[in-house]
Design a protein around this motif. Sequence first.
Motif, PDB file in Angstrom:
ATOM      1  N   ARG A 212     -19.812 117.184  17.751  1.00 36.57           N
ATOM      2  CA  ARG A 212     -19.072 116.100  17.123  1.00 36.57           C
ATOM      3  C   ARG A 212     -17.596 116.470  17.085  1.00 36.57           C
ATOM      4  O   ARG A 212     -17.225 117.590  17.427  1.00 36.57           O
ATOM      5  CB  ARG A 212     -19.618 115.834  15.715  1.00 36.57           C
ATOM      6  N   LEU A 213     -16.773 115.528  16.648  1.00 37.83           N
ATOM      7  CA  LEU A 213     -15.336 115.796  16.600  1.00 37.83           C
ATOM      8  C   LEU A 213     -15.043 117.008  15.725  1.00 37.83           C
ATOM      9  O   LEU A 213     -14.226 117.859  16.075  1.00 37.83           O
ATOM     10  CB  LEU A 213     -14.597 114.563  16.078  1.00 37.83           C
ATOM     11  N   ARG A 214     -15.735 117.110  14.587  1.00 36.48           N
ATOM     12  CA  ARG A 214     -15.487 118.224  13.681  1.00 36.48           C
ATOM     13  C   ARG A 214     -15.904 119.561  14.296  1.00 36.48           C
ATOM     14  O   ARG A 214     -15.405 120.604  13.889  1.00 36.48           O
ATOM     15  CB  ARG A 214     -16.230 118.006  12.366  1.00 36.48           C
ATOM     16  N   ALA A 240     -13.583 115.398  26.058  1.00 36.86           N
ATOM     17  CA  ALA A 240     -13.699 114.183  26.873  1.00 36.86           C
ATOM     18  C   ALA A 240     -15.005 114.189  27.663  1.00 36.86           C
ATOM     19  O   ALA A 240     -15.685 113.154  27.759  1.00 36.86           O
ATOM     20  CB  ALA A 240     -12.506 114.068  27.818  1.00 36.86           C
ATOM     21  N   ASP A 241     -15.371 115.344  28.218  1.00 40.52           N
ATOM     22  CA  ASP A 241     -16.624 115.444  28.977  1.00 40.52           C
ATOM     23  C   ASP A 241     -17.843 115.189  28.094  1.00 40.52           C
ATOM     24  O   ASP A 241     -18.876 114.713  28.566  1.00 40.52           O
ATOM     25  CB  ASP A 241     -16.749 116.838  29.617  1.00 40.52           C
ATOM     26  N   SER A 242     -17.710 115.503  26.806  1.00 40.84           N
ATOM     27  CA  SER A 242     -18.822 115.314  25.862  1.00 40.84           C
ATOM     28  C   SER A 242     -18.807 113.937  25.221  1.00 40.84           C
ATOM     29  O   SER A 242     -19.646 113.642  24.367  1.00 40.84           O
ATOM     30  CB  SER A 242     -18.766 116.387  24.763  1.00 40.84           C
ATOM     31  N   GLY A 243     -17.849 113.101  25.602  1.00 38.39           N
ATOM     32  CA  GLY A 243     -17.769 111.754  25.038  1.00 38.39           C
ATOM     33  C   GLY A 243     -17.251 111.730  23.617  1.00 38.39           C
ATOM     34  O   GLY A 243     -17.516 110.784  22.863  1.00 38.39           O
ATOM     35  N   VAL A 244     -16.499 112.768  23.215  1.00 33.91           N
ATOM     36  CA  VAL A 244     -15.931 112.841  21.861  1.00 33.91           C
ATOM     37  C   VAL A 244     -14.465 112.432  21.934  1.00 33.91           C
ATOM     38  O   VAL A 244     -13.689 113.023  22.681  1.00 33.91           O
ATOM     39  CB  VAL A 244     -16.064 114.265  21.283  1.00 33.91           C
ATOM     40  N   MET A 245     -14.086 111.427  21.158  1.00 36.98           N
ATOM     41  CA  MET A 245     -12.724 110.905  21.214  1.00 36.98           C
ATOM     42  C   MET A 245     -11.851 111.556  20.149  1.00 36.98           C
ATOM     43  O   MET A 245     -12.205 111.575  18.967  1.00 36.98           O
ATOM     44  CB  MET A 245     -12.730 109.390  21.014  1.00 36.98           C
ATOM     45  N   ALA A 246     -10.719 112.076  20.567  1.00 34.20           N
ATOM     46  CA  ALA A 246      -9.769 112.682  19.637  1.00 34.20           C
ATOM     47  C   ALA A 246      -9.152 111.598  18.759  1.00 34.20           C
ATOM     48  O   ALA A 246      -8.903 110.480  19.204  1.00 34.20           O
ATOM     49  CB  ALA A 246      -8.682 113.423  20.403  1.00 34.20           C
ATOM     50  N   GLU A 247      -8.897 111.951  17.491  1.00 31.08           N
ATOM     51  CA  GLU A 247      -8.239 111.042  16.569  1.00 31.08           C
ATOM     52  C   GLU A 247      -6.820 111.549  16.292  1.00 31.08           C
ATOM     53  O   GLU A 247      -6.370 112.509  16.930  1.00 31.08           O
ATOM     54  CB  GLU A 247      -9.069 110.904  15.285  1.00 31.08           C
ATOM     55  N   GLU A 248      -6.125 110.927  15.360  1.00 30.50           N
ATOM     56  CA  GLU A 248      -4.705 111.273  15.181  1.00 30.50           C
ATOM     57  C   GLU A 248      -4.458 112.751  14.894  1.00 30.50           C
ATOM     58  O   GLU A 248      -3.543 113.338  15.492  1.00 30.50           O
ATOM     59  CB  GLU A 248      -4.072 110.407  14.092  1.00 30.50           C
ATOM     60  N   HIS A 272       0.861 108.112  24.932  1.00 30.28           N
ATOM     61  CA  HIS A 272       0.031 106.979  25.376  1.00 30.28           C
ATOM     62  C   HIS A 272      -1.370 107.030  24.770  1.00 30.28           C
ATOM     63  O   HIS A 272      -1.960 105.981  24.481  1.00 30.28           O
ATOM     64  CB  HIS A 272      -0.028 106.934  26.903  1.00 30.28           C
ATOM     65  N   ARG A 273      -1.890 108.219  24.569  1.00 28.42           N
ATOM     66  CA  ARG A 273      -3.198 108.307  23.918  1.00 28.42           C
ATOM     67  C   ARG A 273      -3.110 107.890  22.452  1.00 28.42           C
ATOM     68  O   ARG A 273      -4.031 107.263  21.912  1.00 28.42           O
ATOM     69  CB  ARG A 273      -3.758 109.725  24.061  1.00 28.42           C
ATOM     70  N   LEU A 274      -2.005 108.213  21.808  1.00 27.77           N
ATOM     71  CA  LEU A 274      -1.790 107.712  20.448  1.00 27.77           C
ATOM     72  C   LEU A 274      -1.671 106.188  20.461  1.00 27.77           C
ATOM     73  O   LEU A 274      -2.179 105.501  19.559  1.00 27.77           O
ATOM     74  CB  LEU A 274      -0.517 108.333  19.857  1.00 27.77           C
ATOM     75  N   ARG A 275      -1.021 105.660  21.485  1.00 27.08           N
ATOM     76  CA  ARG A 275      -0.871 104.203  21.604  1.00 27.08           C
ATOM     77  C   ARG A 275      -2.220 103.514  21.700  1.00 27.08           C
ATOM     78  O   ARG A 275      -2.462 102.501  21.032  1.00 27.08           O
ATOM     79  CB  ARG A 275      -0.023 103.866  22.837  1.00 27.08           C
ATOM     80  N   THR A 276      -3.120 104.038  22.521  1.00 28.74           N
ATOM     81  CA  THR A 276      -4.394 103.360  22.759  1.00 28.74           C
ATOM     82  C   THR A 276      -5.406 103.549  21.630  1.00 28.74           C
ATOM     83  O   THR A 276      -6.133 102.620  21.290  1.00 28.74           O
ATOM     84  CB  THR A 276      -5.026 103.847  24.073  1.00 28.74           C
ATOM     85  N   SER A 277      -5.436 104.735  21.016  1.00 33.55           N
ATOM     86  CA  SER A 277      -6.507 105.001  20.044  1.00 33.55           C
ATOM     87  C   SER A 277      -6.048 104.973  18.593  1.00 33.55           C
ATOM     88  O   SER A 277      -6.855 104.751  17.699  1.00 33.55           O
ATOM     89  CB  SER A 277      -7.148 106.356  20.334  1.00 33.55           C
ATOM     90  N   VAL A 278      -4.761 105.187  18.336  1.00 34.44           N
ATOM     91  CA  VAL A 278      -4.266 105.234  16.956  1.00 34.44           C
ATOM     92  C   VAL A 278      -3.391 104.026  16.633  1.00 34.44           C
ATOM     93  O   VAL A 278      -3.467 103.460  15.556  1.00 34.44           O
ATOM     94  CB  VAL A 278      -3.484 106.553  16.706  1.00 34.44           C
ATOM     95  N   ARG A 279      -2.534 103.644  17.583  1.00 34.46           N
ATOM     96  CA  ARG A 279      -1.659 102.469  17.483  1.00 34.46           C
ATOM     97  C   ARG A 279      -0.486 102.679  16.533  1.00 34.46           C
ATOM     98  O   ARG A 279       0.654 102.609  16.931  1.00 34.46           O
ATOM     99  CB  ARG A 279      -2.452 101.207  17.078  1.00 34.46           C
ATOM    100  N   GLN A 280      -0.753 102.938  15.238  1.00 28.61           N
ATOM    101  CA  GLN A 280       0.310 103.207  14.260  1.00 28.61           C
ATOM    102  C   GLN A 280       0.089 104.612  13.709  1.00 28.61           C
ATOM    103  O   GLN A 280      -1.036 104.989  13.415  1.00 28.61           O
ATOM    104  CB  GLN A 280       0.269 102.179  13.127  1.00 28.61           C
ATOM    105  N   VAL A 281       1.165 105.363  13.547  1.00 33.14           N
ATOM    106  CA  VAL A 281       1.013 106.775  13.207  1.00 33.14           C
ATOM    107  C   VAL A 281       1.445 107.062  11.770  1.00 33.14           C
ATOM    108  O   VAL A 281       2.175 106.291  11.153  1.00 33.14           O
ATOM    109  CB  VAL A 281       1.829 107.669  14.178  1.00 33.14           C
ATOM    110  N   THR A 282       0.986 108.198  11.264  1.00 32.68           N
ATOM    111  CA  THR A 282       1.414 108.657   9.948  1.00 32.68           C
ATOM    112  C   THR A 282       2.819 109.244  10.058  1.00 32.68           C
ATOM    113  O   THR A 282       3.306 109.526  11.160  1.00 32.68           O
ATOM    114  CB  THR A 282       0.464 109.734   9.409  1.00 32.68           C
TER     115      THR A 282
END
Length: 574
Positions: A212-214, A240-248, A272-282
């Motif tokens: 998992r991500l953790r 990425a190979d394991s299908g686990v998506m990174a978060e912010e 760009h990865r922040l753009r697609t998966s996070v959109r707005q950042v802390t």
Amino acid sequence: MLRGNLSFLSKIPLLLMYQSSCRTYRPLLHYGTYTLTKPITHNQHNCSFMNTRTRFCTVALAKKSSVHESSVPTTDTLSNKSKKKARRESPEGLLRHKLDMCSKHGQVVEALQLYDEARSNGIPLSQHHFNVLLYLCSSSSGVESSGDGDDANASNSGLERGFEIFQQMVSDKIVPNEATFTSLARLAVAKEDPEMAFDLVKQMKTFGIPPRLRSYGPALFGFCKTGNAHKAYEVDAHMADSGVMAEEPELAALLKISTDVKIGDKVYEMLHRLRTSVRQVTDSTLTIIEDWFHSEDATKVGEVKWDVNKVRDGMVRGGGGWHGQGWLGSGKWKVARTQMNDNGVCYSCAEKLVCIDIDPRETENFASSLSNLACEREVKNDFKRFQEWLDRHGPFDAVIDGANVSLVNQRDFNFNQLKTIINKLRQISPSKRMPLVILHRSRVSGGPAQHPKNKTLLETWKASGALYVTPPGSNDDWYWLYAAVSSKCLLVTNDEMRDHLFQLLGTSFFPRWKEKHQVRLSVSTSGLDLRMPPPYSIVIQESVNGSWHVPTITEDGDIEAPRQWLCSTRSRNK
């Protein structure tokens, strides 16, 4: 390396340790027909180990222990309730409760005392017992001492005892799971060995336990902390190979190390990865981005001359708001924290942000996924009946979450408020037809619904094909969301859609869809006002001339609060 799946569990209770003196692995335990007779070299495992004499490296899974005889009565005369009570009051059950309380309050020393007492008294420990202990040990190991001696003692004790407890777990032939491996990875990083933490994740995948991500966090953050960019990127690729998506947090760490080692292409990728998966950042992530644009290294990246048509084609293919052709322009960046006006024009550089299109195929796929999930969690025939009704009466220009709209700024269900919103939406509708109202059966069969005026309203809406009543026991959220997605129309609700139901959707498409389709209600002196979707997308945007605009998350998701943006441009862009 031993390879296999969980079928090996019955034959390979093997724990390997690393001996730095001979640089080989050797089995400490072996049972049955499986063991290792040849040394395994360090290079075969592609692992590096830091200055320690003995380390756990590879975990081969053990046979699951047989169920221990406990003090729980098993006679047929006992009811299920009595059996559960007996299990709770058994030595194993009482130990579980006490360890859970220690976990809740972060009491590692007390938990270790309970563990020692249980071993002395011969109380058998389950996977849950061991995992709680390992979690506490790993959590205490990661705590920075505040100068209090108790904190330091707990940290040291947790670190040393954690591996000992795991060795006992393997000796007892208790099968590790994802939580076990994750706690071990945290212990490894506490010993300043992210390589070992990464190797543990690889072992999970080898033996059929999905990481998992953790699970990746200890290795990824460990490598980033030590400045090992190459290994951090390797962990990222494995995720990425394991299908686990990174978060912010993970992307911010990768962004920071990319700026530290001055790899401009990687900085570009992470933005760009922040753009697609996070959109707005802390704000903390925004500071990393801001520091990059202020740096000398940022002035050196970028094409002086580029193919304008290629960049514009990239914009079109991506739906607008980015082109993905790399850094454009050269020279020093002008960086400012600013805001946008109501039309999306930047107060700093006067550039107008765009409204990013959504691919119609994405909407269709999302509607299909939503339908499948709803059918799994609702009475299938009820939801199918709703879909058939929608096919006959739809599509609509707007869908209203009736319960939510009727209760905005109200103590009781207010049909008159719902009527007002319906009329406002009808006035702005291109077809001038009524929006679809979704209400649960309980809202139309009792309470305010019994008032003669409200009865008349309900009958009028129903006769117009603008009211659908969901059946008893249903969750009306599935109904109004599916209706809005399948009709490709506006959705009127103040529900921020953050609970478990919406997390099941698990897609980056959903927040993009909400941004373009959700209409919220705000309270003013004249009553309720419709807050239409913004005319621009609140997401990281890369312009056709190479400038960047990065939005921050507003406090508590308050859409009324002014949003801060980072504007980064350079004079030679134009």
